[in-house]
Design an enzyme around this catalytic site. Structure first.
Site, PDB file in Angstrom:
ATOM      1  N   ASN A   9       0.801  -1.217   0.000  1.00  0.00           N
ATOM      2  CA  ASN A   9       0.000   0.000   0.000  1.00  0.00           C
ATOM      3  C   ASN A   9       0.834   1.268   0.000  1.00  0.00           C
ATOM      4  OD1 ASN A   9      -2.977  -0.384  -0.042  1.00  0.00           O
ATOM      5  ND2 ASN A   9      -2.426  -1.908   1.497  1.00  0.00           N
ATOM      6  N   SER A  10       2.004   1.237   0.643  1.00  0.00           N
ATOM      7  CA  SER A  10       2.827   2.448   0.681  1.00  0.00           C
ATOM      8  C   SER A  10       4.039   2.376  -0.228  1.00  0.00           C
ATOM      9  CB  SER A  10       3.332   2.708   2.107  1.00  0.00           C
ATOM     10  OG  SER A  10       2.323   2.507   3.038  1.00  0.00           O
ATOM     11  N   ILE A  12       6.579   0.121  -3.216  1.00  0.00           N
ATOM     12  CA  ILE A  12       6.758  -0.955  -4.187  1.00  0.00           C
ATOM     13  C   ILE A  12       8.167  -1.502  -3.990  1.00  0.00           C
ATOM     14  CG2 ILE A  12       6.858  -1.584  -6.643  1.00  0.00           C
ATOM     15  CD1 ILE A  12       5.006   0.808  -7.220  1.00  0.00           C
ATOM     16  N   LYS A  13       8.252  -2.790  -3.671  1.00  0.00           N
ATOM     17  CA  LYS A  13       9.556  -3.429  -3.558  1.00  0.00           C
ATOM     18  C   LYS A  13       9.855  -4.081  -4.911  1.00  0.00           C
ATOM     19  CE  LYS A  13       7.462  -4.215  -0.079  1.00  0.00           C
ATOM     20  NZ  LYS A  13       6.345  -3.518   0.607  1.00  0.00           N
ATOM     21  N   ASP A 102      -0.855 -10.366  -0.937  1.00  0.00           N
ATOM     22  CA  ASP A 102       0.432 -10.404  -0.225  1.00  0.00           C
ATOM     23  C   ASP A 102       0.386 -11.457   0.885  1.00  0.00           C
ATOM     24  OD1 ASP A 102      -1.418  -8.863   1.206  1.00  0.00           O
ATOM     25  OD2 ASP A 102       0.041  -7.339   1.813  1.00  0.00           O
ATOM     26  N   ARG A 103      -0.751 -11.539   1.579  1.00  0.00           N
ATOM     27  CA  ARG A 103      -0.916 -12.558   2.626  1.00  0.00           C
ATOM     28  C   ARG A 103      -0.885 -13.950   1.999  1.00  0.00           C
ATOM     29  NH1 ARG A 103      -6.316 -11.120   5.648  1.00  0.00           N
ATOM     30  NH2 ARG A 103      -5.651 -12.862   6.976  1.00  0.00           N
TER      31      ARG A 103
END
Ligand SMILES: Nc1ncnc2c1ncn2[C@@H]1O[C@H](COP(=O)(O)OP(=O)(O)OP(=O)(O)O)[C@@H](O)[C@H]1O
Ligand SMILES: CC(C)(CO)[C@@H](O)C(=O)NCCC(=O)O
Ligand SMILES: [K+]
Length: 251
Positions: A9-10, A12-13, A102-103
């Site tokens: 959400n915050s 981008i990897k 992601d989970r």
């Protein structure tokens, strides 16, 4: 080379890996524009052949990202989609499409890495806990605000809590003495909330499984709680491990 993206959400990897899963380059960016810039630079030393992505962002944003990657880098992105079953894990949600991807990637990776049951904790913008039985049955989990959201809620909903967020960076310094300034009081208070949450998940896992389970810890704020869970495996790239399982490169 393979371009891998984990869009939280915050942040981008991103990372570039070779065919042997060796990481050649990686980074964390705050926007799609910054990602394009980082990949432009990486492209000067690495040739991109494939791209895979997991995202918790809106469908619109995912489509925009896929477009940019196609047009600018000629990449056809393999994007994780919801599934009720993957790599021996059965999604525990009543509606499997609602579980954050992601989970989903984190539990699939943890089940692959673990010999038995596991508790998966991800400390990012939000904090999540997920429970997976030894046989791959995902039992569901919990979601609560992460550190950035806890801080922001306090600042936005009180009149007199304000302090320099940069100066507040790591005000705990490992100390949980009562704060003697607003910044110390808030920073230490919020970290203690996360540590309490994590400790309660450990208790729940013990109720389910006795002492026969493993704990996997990931996310940008994992280090703030790691010592509460001395037996936990800290795996910063847990989501990328799941991503490689969900989107294998076609041979
Ligand atoms: N290099 C870094 N860049 C940005 N944030 C970092 C970095 N290292 C640690 N952090 C911490 O990581 C947290 C963000 O974690 P993460 O990157 O896992 O979240 P996210 O992907 O935005 O959120 P989520 O996956 O929950 O949607 C921030 O609270 C920040 O304190
Ligand atoms: C909970 C977050 C924000 C954690 O990144 C993400 O997994 C998400 O948007 N999930 C959708 C809701 C759910 O998992 O029930
Ligand atoms: K995350």
């Amino acid at each position: 080379m393979i371009v891998e993206l984990d869009c939280g959400n915050s942040f981008i990897k991103w990372r570039i890996i070779d065919a042997f899963s060796r990481v050649l380059s990686s980074g964390v960016v705050g926007s799609i524009e910054e990602l394009v810039h980082a990949l432009d630079e990486a492209r000067t030393s690495h040739e991109f052949a494939h791209c895979r992505m997991v995202s918790v962002r809106s469908d619109d944003e995912v489509a925009r990202l896929e477009n940019v990657l196609a047009q600018r880098f000629g990449l056809c992105v393999s994007t994780v989609r919801p599934a009720s079953c993957l790599a021996g894990v059965r999604n525990g949600y009543l509606n499997h499409e609602r579980l954050g991807l992601d989970r989903w990637m984190a539990v699939v990776a943890a089940h692959r890495l673990s010999a038995g049951a596991c508790l998966v904790l991800d400390l990012g913008t939000a904090v999540t806990a997920d429970f997976v039985d030894a046989d791959g049955e995902h039992r569901g989990g919990f979601i609560c605000p992460g550190l950035p959201l806890l801080r922001r809620q306090l600042r936005e909903h009180t009149r007199r809590i304000h302090y320099d967020a940069v100066a507040a960076n790591d005000l705990t310094g490992g100390s949980f003495a009562p704060g003697r300034s607003t910044a110390e009081a808030v920073e230490r208070g919020c970290v203690l909330m996360l540590r309490g949450f994590v400790a309660s998940q450990l208790e729940l896992a013990k109720e389910h499984w006795g002492d026969r389970f493993e704990i996997f810890l990931t996310g940008g704020d994992a280090s703030l709680v790691a010592d509460v869970l001395p037996c936990a495996k800290v795996v910063p790239d847990l989501i990328f491990i799941g991503l490689a399982i969900a989107c294998p490169i076609p041979s």
